[in-house]
Scaffold this motif. Sequence first.
Motif, short mmCIF file in Angstrom:
data_model
loop_
_atom_site.label_atom_id
_atom_site.label_comp_id
_atom_site.label_asym_id
_atom_site.label_seq_id
_atom_site.Cartn_x
_atom_site.Cartn_y
_atom_site.Cartn_z
N ASP A 7 36.72 31.01 34.69
CA ASP A 7 37.72 29.74 35.01
C ASP A 7 38.80 30.17 34.75
N GLU A 8 39.75 30.44 35.72
CA GLU A 8 40.86 30.99 35.82
C GLU A 8 41.96 30.18 36.71
N GLY A 9 43.06 30.28 36.36
CA GLY A 9 44.11 29.57 36.95
C GLY A 9 44.89 30.37 38.05
N HIS A 10 44.53 31.70 38.02
CA HIS A 10 45.10 32.66 39.07
C HIS A 10 43.76 33.54 39.46
N GLU A 11 43.88 33.91 40.84
CA GLU A 11 42.79 34.66 41.14
C GLU A 11 42.85 36.07 40.52
N LYS A 12 44.06 36.89 40.29
CA LYS A 12 44.06 38.14 39.49
C LYS A 12 43.51 38.07 38.27
N ASP A 13 43.64 36.84 37.45
CA ASP A 13 43.17 36.87 36.09
C ASP A 13 41.63 36.59 36.23
N LEU A 14 41.14 35.99 37.24
CA LEU A 14 39.90 35.93 37.25
C LEU A 14 39.14 37.14 37.77
N GLU A 15 39.95 38.19 38.76
CA GLU A 15 39.45 39.18 38.85
C GLU A 15 39.21 40.36 37.71
N ASN A 16 40.42 40.23 36.78
CA ASN A 16 40.41 40.89 35.73
C ASN A 16 39.22 40.51 34.69
N ALA A 17 39.10 39.31 34.48
CA ALA A 17 37.83 38.96 33.61
C ALA A 17 36.65 39.42 33.94
N ILE A 18 36.42 39.25 35.28
CA ILE A 18 35.17 39.82 35.83
C ILE A 18 34.85 41.31 35.90
N ASN A 19 36.01 41.99 36.22
CA ASN A 19 35.65 43.51 36.03
C ASN A 19 35.62 43.82 34.53
N LYS A 20 36.16 43.14 33.68
CA LYS A 20 36.05 43.30 32.04
C LYS A 20 34.68 43.19 31.83
N PHE A 21 34.10 42.21 32.17
CA PHE A 21 32.75 41.65 31.78
C PHE A 21 31.61 42.71 32.42
N LEU A 22 31.92 43.13 33.69
CA LEU A 22 30.94 43.94 34.56
C LEU A 22 31.17 45.32 33.86
N SER A 23 32.32 45.81 33.36
CA SER A 23 32.41 47.03 32.81
C SER A 23 31.59 47.31 31.40
N GLU A 24 31.57 46.08 30.89
CA GLU A 24 30.92 45.79 29.32
C GLU A 24 29.41 45.55 29.42
N MET A 25 28.92 44.95 30.43
CA MET A 25 27.57 44.28 30.50
C MET A 25 26.50 45.56 30.68
N THR A 26 25.28 45.41 30.00
CA THR A 26 24.17 46.34 30.27
C THR A 26 23.44 45.29 31.04
#
Length: 56
Positions: A7-26
């Motif tokens: 949950d983010e207040g700006h679309e770029k913040d959401l994009e960054n959070a999702i990309n970080k999670f996806l790069s770290e998840m197995t």
Amino acid sequence: MKVKIFDEGHEKDLENAINKFLSEMTGDVIDIKYQVSVSVFSEEQVFCFSAMIIYN
């Protein structure tokens, strides 16, 4: 099966959070649900960008 909520207040913040999670998840992503909501507070528009990742 697990879920992760973002949950983010700006679309770029959401994009960054999702990309970080996806790069770290197995595991495998099953689905990603995306939602935008907007409301008016006083004379200001407030946006909320959210996503839910369903994964194994």
